[in-house]
Design an enzyme around this catalytic site. Sequence first.
Site, short mmCIF file in Angstrom:
data_model
loop_
_atom_site.label_atom_id
_atom_site.label_comp_id
_atom_site.label_asym_id
_atom_site.label_seq_id
_atom_site.Cartn_x
_atom_site.Cartn_y
_atom_site.Cartn_z
N HIS A 158 0.77 -1.34 -0.13
CA HIS A 158 -0.23 0.24 0.14
C HIS A 158 1.02 1.13 0.05
O HIS A 158 0.96 1.93 1.00
CB HIS A 158 -0.74 -0.10 1.20
CG HIS A 158 -2.04 0.96 1.30
ND1 HIS A 158 -1.87 2.15 1.13
CD2 HIS A 158 -3.16 0.66 1.55
CE1 HIS A 158 -3.17 2.77 1.38
NE2 HIS A 158 -4.11 1.72 1.51
N GLU A 262 -1.05 1.65 -5.17
CA GLU A 262 -0.86 0.28 -4.52
C GLU A 262 -0.80 -0.72 -5.45
O GLU A 262 -1.53 -0.80 -6.61
CB GLU A 262 -2.07 0.20 -3.38
CG GLU A 262 -2.42 1.08 -2.45
CD GLU A 262 -3.70 1.40 -1.88
OE1 GLU A 262 -4.25 0.29 -1.65
OE2 GLU A 262 -4.18 2.53 -1.68
C1 BG6 Z 1 -7.11 2.23 0.26
C2 BG6 Z 1 -8.41 2.01 0.26
O1 BG6 Z 1 -6.33 1.11 -0.28
O2 BG6 Z 1 -6.65 2.35 1.73
C3 BG6 Z 1 -9.21 3.16 1.12
O3 BG6 Z 1 -8.79 1.75 -1.05
C4 BG6 Z 1 -8.69 3.42 2.46
O4 BG6 Z 1 -10.55 2.96 0.96
C5 BG6 Z 1 -7.17 3.48 2.32
O5 BG6 Z 1 -9.10 4.58 3.06
C6 BG6 Z 1 -6.37 3.81 3.65
O6 BG6 Z 1 -6.91 2.51 4.55
P1 BG6 Z 1 -6.48 2.49 6.05
O7 BG6 Z 1 -7.02 1.33 6.62
O8 BG6 Z 1 -4.99 2.73 6.19
O9 BG6 Z 1 -6.83 3.79 6.82
#
Ligand code: BG6
Length: 293
Positions: A158, A262
């Site tokens: 991510h 990502e």
């Molecule tokens: C992204 C999602 O990959 O991650 C989003 O598609 C999400 O919807 C974002 O808000 C962040 O996620 P997190 O759990 O790290 O706040």
Amino acid sequence: MGEKQLSKLKHGINGMPYLELRHPSGAQLDIYLHGAHAVAWRNAEGRSLLFLSQKSFFEPDRPIRGGIPIVFPQFGDGPLPKHGFARVQTWTLLGADLSDKGSAEAVFELKDNTETIKLWPHKFRLELVFRLVAEKLEILFSVQNTGQTDFEFKNGLHTYFSSADITKTSVSGLAGNDYIDFLGGKTAGRETREKIRFDRETDRVYPSAPQMVVLEDGGNRQKMIVEKGGMNDIVLWNPWIEKSRRMEDFGDDEYKNMVCVETGNLRQPIRLAAGEKHLSETCLDACSSIRER
Ligand code: BG6
């Protein structure tokens, strides 16, 4: 892998242990054992390539906001904690050293344990290999089913890239690709833009995306080539104004200086038979400046 390097674990924010992986060129990658989470990557010139929120938690049960969170075995919301548990587990550093090919390498491992079994009743072994050279970072992601029955998983990186100015940042390589927009009720569509720019909240998965996309950070006149293998999908995410305000661990204005590109198997789960191993990788190449083209 040398014992010398293993003893180089340092204490970072809130005393949490991390590895400073250094390449002779001067490039450096800081990886916390918490989540095997790379929080900072500097190239040989010392340019910082990843975004890390100033408001990030550095706490055992909470994910770090920024850098390269590891997604496994769930992406997004579902029965497990969001994006799975790998990003909040403590990984084991198996080794870190210079490889024969001249890259600085670090290997991390996560195996099922009492906590993961409670959440997800499967036996597994994950291995992440970080390979660093002057301008490139390669991450190899292996998932092994060490149990007696099949399981399904999603996995990914991510990655939060830093951006000098989000309004001058774009991603190209996805034109003609289908997407599903997570905003406004998961609408499907086909991408028409050669260069995707960011001027609003963005949260889209591009299933079966091409192997390579290019991120241009116009404010810094730099580009980053993001290449993936064994990973089907790409997600683009920027929370923009309102969502940034709602996020406890993210500054109100920080959306201006980041974008997530990502890579992973984020849409359709991968089915892995007992004893089998799934291999995937992402290569981030920060070698080119826009003016060189
Ligand atoms: C992204 C999602 O990959 O991650 C989003 O598609 C999400 O919807 C974002 O808000 C962040 O996620 P997190 O759990 O790290 O706040």
